[in-house]
Design an enzyme around this catalytic site. Structure first.
Site, mmCIF file in Angstrom:
data_model
loop_
_atom_site.group_PDB
_atom_site.id
_atom_site.type_symbol
_atom_site.label_atom_id
_atom_site.label_comp_id
_atom_site.label_asym_id
_atom_site.label_seq_id
_atom_site.Cartn_x
_atom_site.Cartn_y
_atom_site.Cartn_z
ATOM 1 N N GLY A 9 -34.050 0.302 15.732
ATOM 2 C CA GLY A 9 -35.278 0.901 15.211
ATOM 3 C C GLY A 9 -35.082 2.368 14.905
ATOM 4 N N SER A 11 -34.474 4.021 12.150
ATOM 5 C CA SER A 11 -34.767 4.599 10.832
ATOM 6 C C SER A 11 -36.126 5.294 10.777
ATOM 7 C CB SER A 11 -34.706 3.513 9.749
ATOM 8 O OG SER A 11 -35.717 2.542 9.960
ATOM 9 N N SER A 12 -36.955 5.128 11.808
ATOM 10 C CA SER A 12 -38.277 5.770 11.794
ATOM 11 C C SER A 12 -38.830 5.860 13.210
ATOM 12 C CB SER A 12 -39.263 4.988 10.906
ATOM 13 O OG SER A 12 -39.524 3.712 11.455
ATOM 14 N N GLY A 13 -39.941 6.572 13.331
ATOM 15 C CA GLY A 13 -40.665 6.619 14.602
ATOM 16 C C GLY A 13 -39.873 7.187 15.764
ATOM 17 N N ASP A 71 -31.453 -7.432 11.256
ATOM 18 C CA ASP A 71 -32.701 -7.896 11.856
ATOM 19 C C ASP A 71 -32.360 -8.284 13.285
ATOM 20 O OD1 ASP A 71 -34.941 -9.217 12.760
ATOM 21 O OD2 ASP A 71 -35.098 -10.586 11.057
ATOM 22 N N SER A 149 -40.498 -0.089 26.242
ATOM 23 C CA SER A 149 -41.656 -0.958 26.441
ATOM 24 C C SER A 149 -42.880 -0.234 25.887
ATOM 25 C CB SER A 149 -41.813 -1.305 27.926
ATOM 26 O OG SER A 149 -42.937 -2.113 28.157
ATOM 27 N N TYR A 163 -48.629 -8.497 21.554
ATOM 28 C CA TYR A 163 -47.796 -7.329 21.864
ATOM 29 C C TYR A 163 -47.558 -7.141 23.362
ATOM 30 C CZ TYR A 163 -46.365 -2.359 21.586
ATOM 31 O OH TYR A 163 -45.712 -1.160 21.688
ATOM 32 N N LYS A 167 -43.932 -6.728 25.717
ATOM 33 C CA LYS A 167 -43.572 -5.490 26.406
ATOM 34 C C LYS A 167 -43.516 -5.690 27.921
ATOM 35 C CE LYS A 167 -43.042 -2.899 22.768
ATOM 36 N NZ LYS A 167 -41.720 -2.334 22.444
#
Length: 294
Positions: A9, A11-13, A71, A149, A163, A167
């Site tokens: 993950g 590439s962002s955030g 993915d 998480s 969700y 988590k």
């Protein structure tokens, strides 16, 4: 600081913000995400964060940034990406699994595919990457793993039925792995970010029920960079639970004791929201009847 960090993950955030902080420290970083175009943009941006060349000699710092499209919910793709990162940059000192999705909504309104996809990416996507990276860490008898998480992994929240379980599962995985990997010199951390200003949160807000919006609005909104700072600092200090901010810190320690009071508070919000919705519906029906010819 690690020599090589793998971040899913990335590439962002939160994943990108963590990669950026590590790149600034001269760490070799491998970022993994699905979109190649976003990965390319992230890699170019990260390259601009690299330390300046050594001034006395003018020699560039030997640092590499690798961007791999995969993915992580597909086991073979996840394994291939991790193996490629190891082949090119060496065994990872740190693995940080930030890849995740969230699609809030009412339980019965959501397609079953949303539940399956959320668990596949959030839980199995982390598990596949840990299993793929672990042999290299065990061979060097050192390493650190951080499973990202959520506060929703400590207490189930209204509107987060796909969700929260994914988590919670990461929390269970981390708790079980901690003792098993300790003899190998491998540390495990579980990260509980609060609501964070990221593209994912923007997407979440498009489908959040009104009650969910009111519940999550009670907590402070964090920046991705602020959470990244806490992740890196917590891993450096070998913390098992990394909970940014006082609210998450208290929840991570006392969630079982606090859950009755929190559920009572959340139930009030849900009841008030439902009452407002019923009132609006009743008023609309009354106005419709008033304008209908008798």
């Amino acid at each position: 600081m690690p020599r090589h960090a793998i971040i899913t993950g990335g590439s962002s955030g939160i994943g990108y913000a963590t990669a950026q902080r590590l790149v600034r420290e001269g760490v070799n970083v491998s970022i993994i995400a699905r979109s190649q175009s976003r990965l390319d943009a992230a890699r170019d941006s990260l390259a601009r964060s690299q330390p300046q060349p050594n001034q006395p000699t003018g020699q560039p710092i030997a640092q590499r940034i690798l961007a791999l499209s995969a993915d992580v919910s597909d086991r073979l793709q996840a394994e291939q990406a991790i193996q490629t990162a190891i082949a090119q940059l060496g065994a990872p000192d740190w693995l940080i699994t930030c890849a995740g999705i969230c699609h809030p909504g009412h339980f019965q309104d959501l397609p079953i595919e949303i539940f399956e996809q959320t668990m596949a990416i959030n839980y199995f996507g982390s598990l596949y990457c840990v299993r793929a990276a672990l042999p290299a860490m065990q061979q060097q008898r050192q390493g650190k793993i951080a499973l990202v998480s959520s506060g929703a992994g400590l207490i189930g929240l209204y509107g987060y039925t796909p969700y929260s379980p994914s988590k919670f599962a990461l929390r269970g995985l981390g708790e079980a792995l901690r003792g098993e990997l300790k003899p190998w010199g491998i540390g495990v951390s579980v990260v509980y970010p609060p609501d964070t200003d990221t593209p994912q949160l923007i997407a979440e807000n498009q489908t959040k029920p009104e009650a969910t919006k009111r519940i999550t609005a009670t907590a402070k909104l964090w920046s991705a960079d602020g959470v990244a700072r806490e992740i890196i600092g917590g891993m450096a200090k070998n913390r098992f639970a990394i909970a940014p901010g006082s609210e998450m810190g208290v929840l991570s320690k006392f969630h079982s004791l606090l859950s009755p009071a929190l559920n009572w508070y959340f139930d009030r919000i849900v009841a008030e929201t439902a009452g407002s919705a019923v009132t609006r519906t009743t008023l609309a029906a009354s106005e419709s009847r008033a304008h209908t010819p008798q």
